[in-house]
Design a protein around this motif. Structure first.
Motif, PDB file in Angstrom:
ATOM      1  N   GLU A  12     -30.345 -15.794  72.433  1.00  0.00           N
ATOM      2  CA  GLU A  12     -31.439 -15.907  71.470  1.00  0.00           C
ATOM      3  C   GLU A  12     -32.566 -14.968  71.872  1.00  0.00           C
ATOM      4  O   GLU A  12     -32.670 -14.570  73.035  1.00  0.00           O
ATOM      5  N   SER A  13     -33.397 -14.631  70.900  1.00  0.00           N
ATOM      6  CA  SER A  13     -34.659 -13.957  71.174  1.00  0.00           C
ATOM      7  C   SER A  13     -35.783 -14.964  70.949  1.00  0.00           C
ATOM      8  O   SER A  13     -35.555 -16.061  70.434  1.00  0.00           O
ATOM      9  N   ALA A  14     -36.991 -14.594  71.324  1.00  0.00           N
ATOM     10  CA  ALA A  14     -38.096 -15.549  71.316  1.00  0.00           C
ATOM     11  C   ALA A  14     -38.838 -15.581  69.990  1.00  0.00           C
ATOM     12  O   ALA A  14     -39.101 -14.542  69.386  1.00  0.00           O
ATOM     13  N   LEU A  15     -39.187 -16.783  69.562  1.00  0.00           N
ATOM     14  CA  LEU A  15     -40.165 -16.964  68.493  1.00  0.00           C
ATOM     15  C   LEU A  15     -41.483 -17.347  69.154  1.00  0.00           C
ATOM     16  O   LEU A  15     -41.582 -18.401  69.786  1.00  0.00           O
ATOM     17  N   ILE A  16     -42.462 -16.474  69.026  1.00  0.00           N
ATOM     18  CA  ILE A  16     -43.789 -16.714  69.595  1.00  0.00           C
ATOM     19  C   ILE A  16     -44.732 -17.027  68.439  1.00  0.00           C
ATOM     20  O   ILE A  16     -44.888 -16.221  67.516  1.00  0.00           O
ATOM     21  N   MET A  35     -34.417 -19.217  63.054  1.00  0.00           N
ATOM     22  CA  MET A  35     -33.035 -18.873  62.686  1.00  0.00           C
ATOM     23  C   MET A  35     -32.773 -17.388  62.880  1.00  0.00           C
ATOM     24  O   MET A  35     -31.682 -16.977  63.287  1.00  0.00           O
ATOM     25  N   GLY A  36     -33.768 -16.578  62.578  1.00  0.00           N
ATOM     26  CA  GLY A  36     -33.588 -15.132  62.679  1.00  0.00           C
ATOM     27  C   GLY A  36     -33.537 -14.603  64.084  1.00  0.00           C
ATOM     28  O   GLY A  36     -33.165 -13.443  64.294  1.00  0.00           O
ATOM     29  N   THR A  37     -33.886 -15.419  65.062  1.00  0.00           N
ATOM     30  CA  THR A  37     -33.871 -14.957  66.460  1.00  0.00           C
ATOM     31  C   THR A  37     -32.567 -15.260  67.158  1.00  0.00           C
ATOM     32  O   THR A  37     -32.380 -14.852  68.315  1.00  0.00           O
ATOM     33  N   ARG A  38     -31.684 -15.969  66.483  1.00  0.00           N
ATOM     34  CA  ARG A  38     -30.402 -16.331  67.103  1.00  0.00           C
ATOM     35  C   ARG A  38     -29.404 -15.210  66.868  1.00  0.00           C
ATOM     36  O   ARG A  38     -29.193 -14.779  65.736  1.00  0.00           O
ATOM     37  N   HIS A  39     -28.765 -14.757  67.920  1.00  0.00           N
ATOM     38  CA  HIS A  39     -27.840 -13.635  67.826  1.00  0.00           C
ATOM     39  C   HIS A  39     -26.504 -14.083  67.251  1.00  0.00           C
ATOM     40  O   HIS A  39     -25.981 -15.136  67.617  1.00  0.00           O
TER      41      HIS A  39
END
Length: 261
Positions: free
Chosen positions: A15-19, A256-260
């Protein structure tokens, strides 16, 4: 939790981060506390809490108005740190503010208060890299990340200085201008992310104007390690309509958009 630990955890989970950014004290401390808890429930991996300033030059109208409302309600550094200390969320917390506040409060006193409030990082949009030595040293000595901004027009010389003096993550501005702008994300963003990643292992998070799932997916596909969304949350809080439900839904959608895939 430290910022580096959170990014490592996310990498392991693909995953990438949601800040998520909100302005502390807008419209009051109780709402801020509820909003932070809701954003984390919705998937925010890191929360950036703005310490309001009377002249927030990097912020667009939405956050400027939020800062004004918070200040009018009496928000100040001491109340800010008390509010942050009252939070029980288990994600890294970042203080975003302007240098005049830090200078007047005293650099050492400000960093000490961040430590007491379990703040993991500091962002100071109006502090040039060339003038950040004293704050940087104090942060380094106390294991707090000083996070610097990079814009699409940052030249190579300044870019190298920033890369050599940043920790936590690099805050990459998606477009020239202020937060909340409706302008398109800079067309050279993908190449800039790739360029930065050639020179550093520090995570890259993209902010300014991020408000929907499509933008998040595009930015993550460019190789970013995270996205920063603020105005979309601040507007929701200001509307006062089904705030917790709306914040939760927006955070879930952006996450949702940060999940690979």
């Amino acid at each position: 939790m430290k910022i580096a630990e959170k990014f490592e955890e996310l990498r392991e989970n693909k995953e990438s981060a949601l800040i998520a950014y909100i302005c502390a004290g807008d419209p009051d401390s109780h709402v801020t506390k509820s909003a932070v808890e809701t954003l984390v429930e919705g998937g925010a991996d890191i929360v950036e809490l703005g310490l309001p300033f009377s002249d927030p030059i990097a912020d667009g109208p939405t956050i400027q108005e939020a800062s004004d409302r918070a200040i009018r309600k009496g928000m100040n550094p001491d109340k800010y740190f008390e509010l942050v200390k009252s939070l029980s969320v288990k994600v890294p917390l970042i203080c975003m503010t302007y240098y005049n506040i830090i200078h007047k409060y005293g650099i050492r006193s400000f960093v000490d208060s961040c430590i007491e409030a379990r703040i993991s990082g500091i962002i100071v949009p109006d502090l040039p890299i060339e003038e950040s030595t004293e704050l940087k040293q104090c942060c380094e000595n106390n294991n707090i990340d000083l996070i610097h901004l990079i814009s699409p027009i940052t030249n190579d010389e300044r870019l190298k200085k920033i890369l050599n003096n940043s920790s936590g993550f690099l805050y990459l501005i998606s477009q020239t201008g202020v937060t909340g702008s409706d302008s398109n994300i800079d067309s050279g963003l993908e190449s800039l992310i790739k360029k930065i990643k050639k020179y550093t292992d520090t995570p890259v998070a993209v902010g300014f104007g991020i408000s929907n799932l499509s933008q998040v997916r595009n930015i993550i596909s460019y190789g970013a390690d995270g996205v920063i969304a603020g105005s979309v949350f601040v507007k929701t809080i200001a509307s006062g309509k089904n705030m917790e439900h709306e914040l939760l839904q927006i955070a879930k959608e952006l996450k949702m958009g940060t999940r690979h895939d």
